[in-house]
Structure formats: structure tokens, C-alpha cells
Design a protein around this motif. Sequence first.
Motif, PDB file in Angstrom:
ATOM      1  N   LYS A   1       0.824  -1.206   0.000  1.00  0.00           N
ATOM      2  CA  LYS A   1       0.000   0.000   0.000  1.00  0.00           C
ATOM      3  C   LYS A   1       0.859   1.257   0.000  1.00  0.00           C
ATOM      4  CE  LYS A   1      -4.205  -1.909   2.009  1.00  0.00           C
ATOM      5  NZ  LYS A   1      -5.206  -1.839   3.108  1.00  0.00           N
ATOM      6  N   LEU A   2       2.052   1.176   0.587  1.00  0.00           N
ATOM      7  CA  LEU A   2       2.953   2.321   0.569  1.00  0.00           C
ATOM      8  C   LEU A   2       3.428   2.602  -0.852  1.00  0.00           C
ATOM      9  CD1 LEU A   2       4.618   4.430   2.175  1.00  0.00           C
ATOM     10  CD2 LEU A   2       6.417   2.702   2.348  1.00  0.00           C
ATOM     11  N   PHE A   3       3.734   1.537  -1.589  1.00  0.00           N
ATOM     12  CA  PHE A   3       4.272   1.712  -2.939  1.00  0.00           C
ATOM     13  C   PHE A   3       3.183   2.037  -3.960  1.00  0.00           C
ATOM     14  CE2 PHE A   3       8.209   0.392  -1.347  1.00  0.00           C
ATOM     15  CZ  PHE A   3       9.183   0.488  -2.330  1.00  0.00           C
ATOM     16  N   VAL A   4       1.996   1.428  -3.810  1.00  0.00           N
ATOM     17  CA  VAL A   4       0.920   1.696  -4.757  1.00  0.00           C
ATOM     18  C   VAL A   4       0.469   3.151  -4.600  1.00  0.00           C
ATOM     19  CG1 VAL A   4      -1.471   1.180  -5.379  1.00  0.00           C
ATOM     20  CG2 VAL A   4       0.115  -0.679  -4.873  1.00  0.00           C
ATOM     21  N   GLY A   5       0.533   3.905  -5.672  1.00  0.00           N
ATOM     22  CA  GLY A   5       0.192   5.323  -5.604  1.00  0.00           C
ATOM     23  C   GLY A   5       1.397   6.233  -5.436  1.00  0.00           C
ATOM     24  N   SER A   6       2.585   5.631  -5.252  1.00  0.00           N
ATOM     25  CA  SER A   6       3.779   6.467  -5.094  1.00  0.00           C
ATOM     26  C   SER A   6       4.333   6.920  -6.448  1.00  0.00           C
ATOM     27  CB  SER A   6       4.859   5.712  -4.317  1.00  0.00           C
ATOM     28  OG  SER A   6       5.314   4.582  -5.039  1.00  0.00           O
ATOM     29  N   GLU A   7       3.739   6.447  -7.524  1.00  0.00           N
ATOM     30  CA  GLU A   7       4.065   6.918  -8.876  1.00  0.00           C
ATOM     31  C   GLU A   7       5.539   6.771  -9.222  1.00  0.00           C
ATOM     32  OE1 GLU A   7       2.362  10.793  -9.587  1.00  0.00           O
ATOM     33  OE2 GLU A   7       0.549  10.295  -8.461  1.00  0.00           O
ATOM     34  N   GLY A   8       6.133   5.688  -8.757  1.00  0.00           N
ATOM     35  CA  GLY A   8       7.526   5.414  -9.106  1.00  0.00           C
ATOM     36  C   GLY A   8       8.532   6.244  -8.355  1.00  0.00           C
ATOM     37  N   THR A   9       8.092   6.960  -7.323  1.00  0.00           N
ATOM     38  CA  THR A   9       9.028   7.822  -6.584  1.00  0.00           C
ATOM     39  C   THR A   9       9.740   7.091  -5.454  1.00  0.00           C
ATOM     40  OG1 THR A   9       7.314   8.580  -5.036  1.00  0.00           O
ATOM     41  CG2 THR A   9       7.626   9.868  -7.064  1.00  0.00           C
ATOM     42  N   LEU A  10       9.291   5.885  -5.104  1.00  0.00           N
ATOM     43  CA  LEU A  10       9.901   5.135  -4.004  1.00  0.00           C
ATOM     44  C   LEU A  10      10.650   3.896  -4.473  1.00  0.00           C
ATOM     45  CD1 LEU A  10       7.055   5.208  -1.321  1.00  0.00           C
ATOM     46  CD2 LEU A  10       8.943   6.811  -1.638  1.00  0.00           C
ATOM     47  N   GLY A  11      10.350   3.417  -5.660  1.00  0.00           N
ATOM     48  CA  GLY A  11      10.983   2.199  -6.144  1.00  0.00           C
ATOM     49  C   GLY A  11      10.375   1.766  -7.450  1.00  0.00           C
ATOM     50  N   ILE A  12      10.846   0.625  -7.933  1.00  0.00           N
ATOM     51  CA  ILE A  12      10.406   0.104  -9.228  1.00  0.00           C
ATOM     52  C   ILE A  12       9.810  -1.282  -9.033  1.00  0.00           C
ATOM     53  CG2 ILE A  12      11.162  -0.592 -11.539  1.00  0.00           C
ATOM     54  CD1 ILE A  12      13.497   1.415 -11.176  1.00  0.00           C
ATOM     55  N   PHE A  13       8.635  -1.496  -9.581  1.00  0.00           N
ATOM     56  CA  PHE A  13       8.019  -2.820  -9.531  1.00  0.00           C
ATOM     57  C   PHE A  13       8.666  -3.713 -10.592  1.00  0.00           C
ATOM     58  CE2 PHE A  13       4.605  -0.163  -7.795  1.00  0.00           C
ATOM     59  CZ  PHE A  13       4.212  -0.910  -6.699  1.00  0.00           C
ATOM     60  N   THR A  14       9.139  -4.886 -10.174  1.00  0.00           N
ATOM     61  CA  THR A  14       9.694  -5.847 -11.130  1.00  0.00           C
ATOM     62  C   THR A  14       8.787  -7.055 -11.304  1.00  0.00           C
ATOM     63  OG1 THR A  14      10.943  -6.961  -9.369  1.00  0.00           O
ATOM     64  CG2 THR A  14      12.056  -5.160 -10.565  1.00  0.00           C
ATOM     65  N   LYS A  15       7.824  -7.208 -10.410  1.00  0.00           N
ATOM     66  CA  LYS A  15       6.908  -8.334 -10.494  1.00  0.00           C
ATOM     67  C   LYS A  15       5.615  -7.981  -9.773  1.00  0.00           C
ATOM     68  CE  LYS A  15       6.614 -13.317  -9.409  1.00  0.00           C
ATOM     69  NZ  LYS A  15       7.327 -14.471  -8.778  1.00  0.00           N
ATOM     70  N   LEU A  16       4.494  -8.339 -10.356  1.00  0.00           N
ATOM     71  CA  LEU A  16       3.189  -8.055  -9.757  1.00  0.00           C
ATOM     72  C   LEU A  16       2.361  -9.332  -9.668  1.00  0.00           C
ATOM     73  CD1 LEU A  16       2.179  -4.797 -11.691  1.00  0.00           C
ATOM     74  CD2 LEU A  16       2.979  -4.945  -9.338  1.00  0.00           C
ATOM     75  N   ARG A  17       1.658  -9.492  -8.579  1.00  0.00           N
ATOM     76  CA  ARG A  17       0.703 -10.589  -8.445  1.00  0.00           C
ATOM     77  C   ARG A  17      -0.662  -9.953  -8.209  1.00  0.00           C
ATOM     78  NH1 ARG A  17       1.282 -14.869  -3.639  1.00  0.00           N
ATOM     79  NH2 ARG A  17       0.640 -13.017  -2.457  1.00  0.00           N
ATOM     80  N   LEU A  18      -1.595 -10.241  -9.081  1.00  0.00           N
ATOM     81  CA  LEU A  18      -2.905  -9.606  -9.035  1.00  0.00           C
ATOM     82  C   LEU A  18      -3.979 -10.586  -8.594  1.00  0.00           C
ATOM     83  CD1 LEU A  18      -2.770  -7.634 -12.413  1.00  0.00           C
ATOM     84  CD2 LEU A  18      -2.113  -6.833 -10.140  1.00  0.00           C
ATOM     85  N   ARG A  19      -4.913 -10.092  -7.838  1.00  0.00           N
ATOM     86  CA  ARG A  19      -6.087 -10.880  -7.473  1.00  0.00           C
ATOM     87  C   ARG A  19      -7.230 -10.466  -8.398  1.00  0.00           C
ATOM     88  NH1 ARG A  19      -8.003 -10.043  -1.523  1.00  0.00           N
ATOM     89  NH2 ARG A  19      -6.127 -11.295  -1.124  1.00  0.00           N
ATOM     90  N   VAL A  20      -7.859 -11.409  -9.047  1.00  0.00           N
ATOM     91  CA  VAL A  20      -8.955 -11.104  -9.959  1.00  0.00           C
ATOM     92  C   VAL A  20     -10.257 -11.697  -9.422  1.00  0.00           C
ATOM     93  CG1 VAL A  20      -7.456 -10.969 -11.978  1.00  0.00           C
ATOM     94  CG2 VAL A  20      -8.479 -13.154 -11.372  1.00  0.00           C
ATOM     95  N   GLN A  21     -11.346 -11.050  -9.785  1.00  0.00           N
ATOM     96  CA  GLN A  21     -12.664 -11.507  -9.370  1.00  0.00           C
ATOM     97  C   GLN A  21     -13.409 -12.054 -10.581  1.00  0.00           C
ATOM     98  OE1 GLN A  21     -13.582 -11.518  -6.238  1.00  0.00           O
ATOM     99  NE2 GLN A  21     -11.923 -10.278  -5.397  1.00  0.00           N
ATOM    100  N   PRO A  22     -14.215 -13.095 -10.399  1.00  0.00           N
ATOM    101  CA  PRO A  22     -14.985 -13.619 -11.532  1.00  0.00           C
ATOM    102  C   PRO A  22     -16.027 -12.604 -11.991  1.00  0.00           C
ATOM    103  CG  PRO A  22     -15.707 -14.635  -9.483  1.00  0.00           C
ATOM    104  CD  PRO A  22     -14.475 -13.854  -9.151  1.00  0.00           C
ATOM    105  N   LYS A  23     -16.299 -12.576 -13.279  1.00  0.00           N
ATOM    106  CA  LYS A  23     -17.306 -11.677 -13.822  1.00  0.00           C
ATOM    107  C   LYS A  23     -18.696 -12.169 -13.440  1.00  0.00           C
ATOM    108  CE  LYS A  23     -19.000  -9.741 -18.183  1.00  0.00           C
ATOM    109  NZ  LYS A  23     -18.831  -9.726 -19.655  1.00  0.00           N
ATOM    110  N   PRO A  24     -19.536 -11.315 -12.861  1.00  0.00           N
ATOM    111  CA  PRO A  24     -20.889 -11.744 -12.488  1.00  0.00           C
ATOM    112  C   PRO A  24     -21.662 -12.186 -13.724  1.00  0.00           C
ATOM    113  CG  PRO A  24     -20.340  -9.664 -11.435  1.00  0.00           C
ATOM    114  CD  PRO A  24     -19.263  -9.930 -12.444  1.00  0.00           C
ATOM    115  N   PRO A  25     -22.507 -13.199 -13.590  1.00  0.00           N
ATOM    116  CA  PRO A  25     -23.214 -13.717 -14.763  1.00  0.00           C
ATOM    117  C   PRO A  25     -24.331 -12.818 -15.278  1.00  0.00           C
ATOM    118  CG  PRO A  25     -23.889 -14.886 -12.778  1.00  0.00           C
ATOM    119  CD  PRO A  25     -22.748 -14.004 -12.383  1.00  0.00           C
TER     120      PRO A  25
END
Length: 279
Positions: free
Chosen positions: A12-36
Motif C-alpha cells: 500500500k505504501l508503494f501503490v500510488g507512489s508513482e515510481g518515486t519510491l521504487g520500481i516494480f519488477t513483479k506483480l501478483r494480481l487478485r482477480v474476481q470472476p465476472k458476475p453472470p
Amino acid sequence: ALKSSSGIDLTKLFVGSEGTLGIFTKLRLRVQPKPPARAVILAGYTRLEETVASLDDLFAAGVLPSTAELLDRSAVDALQLWRPELGLPEGEAVLLVEVEGTPDQVAANVRYTDAILRKRAAVTRFAEDEKEVARLWAARSGLAAATALAHPGKHRIFAGEDLAVPLTEIPHTVRRARELGAELGIAVVFYGHFGDGNVHSAILIDPDDADEVRRADELADRLHKLAVEVGGTVTGEHGTGAVRAPYMRAEHGDALDVMKRIKDVMDPKGILNPGKIYP
């Protein structure tokens, strides 16, 4: 682990820091199923205040829409020129409210939600068929084409376009923003992600008109200051970057100094996306 409360949440500290604190080299995302299934309700209001009251009614009734979008009168007028067959209602604002889930849940929820909105709206109608749902959503997705038709020769600029304010301040913010646009002679169309108070302003100008560009810049500046004055933020989702950095002190006060100290610890040489966020 699927969950943890151990230590400081650096994500949460890094998300929204717009690259001013560090560089993301790998991301793991949580996805939700699309409602029917989904359905959408279109509600027209004579006054902006009633849109806020309707949203309060929904929350009080335990209804959490998947989407709630606001179209100001300026947006509705433009859309009526572009697609008159949409039959958008008269009044000061239109809400588009979407519910989703299983088909049975949606069938019940759209009627329940519509009944709540009808208590304050001048008119409502809803769609369950996917083709009709898409037709109603065209009132939102076609806004760019509509504003171009309503204001020929003008081009949208992305400045002062991402205000977010407390829900109770939306009517005052939109009305005051209209006044500012009229005062400066700048065409503006207003719409927003109503559920989280995000008010978007589409400022329209002739980029070859130097004086109009100057007045548009002044309007953007005054819109940013308006958002801070009412207890909101200059950017709800687009980010600070360099353009909105000058407003960070007014919005965050002494907290900006804490942010800057974190920046200095993480980036002592000041090489990570310099010039962004911190004025």
C-alpha cells in the motif's frame, strides 16, 4: 499466506507512489470472476441534492451498487444532441446505477433498487436485457463523441479533470465549477463516478487560441483549489504527477513532510521519477 497483519503493508505504501519510491519488477494480481448477470437503472433528478439523498437511501437500505455514475445537465444536453433516441430525462442530473449478481439476484435487486430511487427521482427506467443495458450505458460511454458534437472546434484538455470530494459536497462543487467556467468563458462538461465522489470536468478549448488556453489553465487551478476547500482531493484516480504537485501542501499540510522523509529514505539520491508528487 492468504492474509497477514504482520508488519507495515509496503504494498500500500508503494501503490500510488508513482515510481518515486521504487520500481516494480513483479506483480501478483487478485482477480474476481465476472458476475453472470447485470441490470442498470437510469434515474433523472430535478436537483443535484436529490442524487446524493438517493445514494444515502440505497446505503441505508443495504444496497451497494456495482456502479453509480452521474451526468450533469451539461453532459445530458451534449448527449441529447448526439443520440436523441436515448430519451434522457430533463432536470439537473441523471444517475446510472448498476446492480449485478446471479440472474435471480439481479431480477429482484433491480426492482428493489428502482423502487428506492423512485422516491426522489423525477423519472426512472431500468434494463435487464444485455442489449438494452448496453444502450443505456451508451449515455456514459459516448460522452467524448457527444461533447465534440456539442462544442465543434473545441478539444478536451486533461486539466482540473479529476476532483474527488465528499458526497455531500458534490452539488456545491458542480454548481461552483459551472460558475467558474462561465466566469472565465470556458465550456465545461461535468460527469463523475458518483459512488466515490469523483467529479470529472471536461474542459473544452481551441488550443490555437492563446487567451483561451490561459483562461482554461486558470479554471483548472481554481477547480483544484475548490476541491481542497470543500475537504476533497485534487486527484481521485489519475495521480499527482508534476501538474498537481503544487497543491500537495494545501491538501496534505504537515503530512507532506512525512511523505517527503519517506521518499528521502527510499531514494536518497533523488533519482526515482524526480519532480513528481513533491513540489
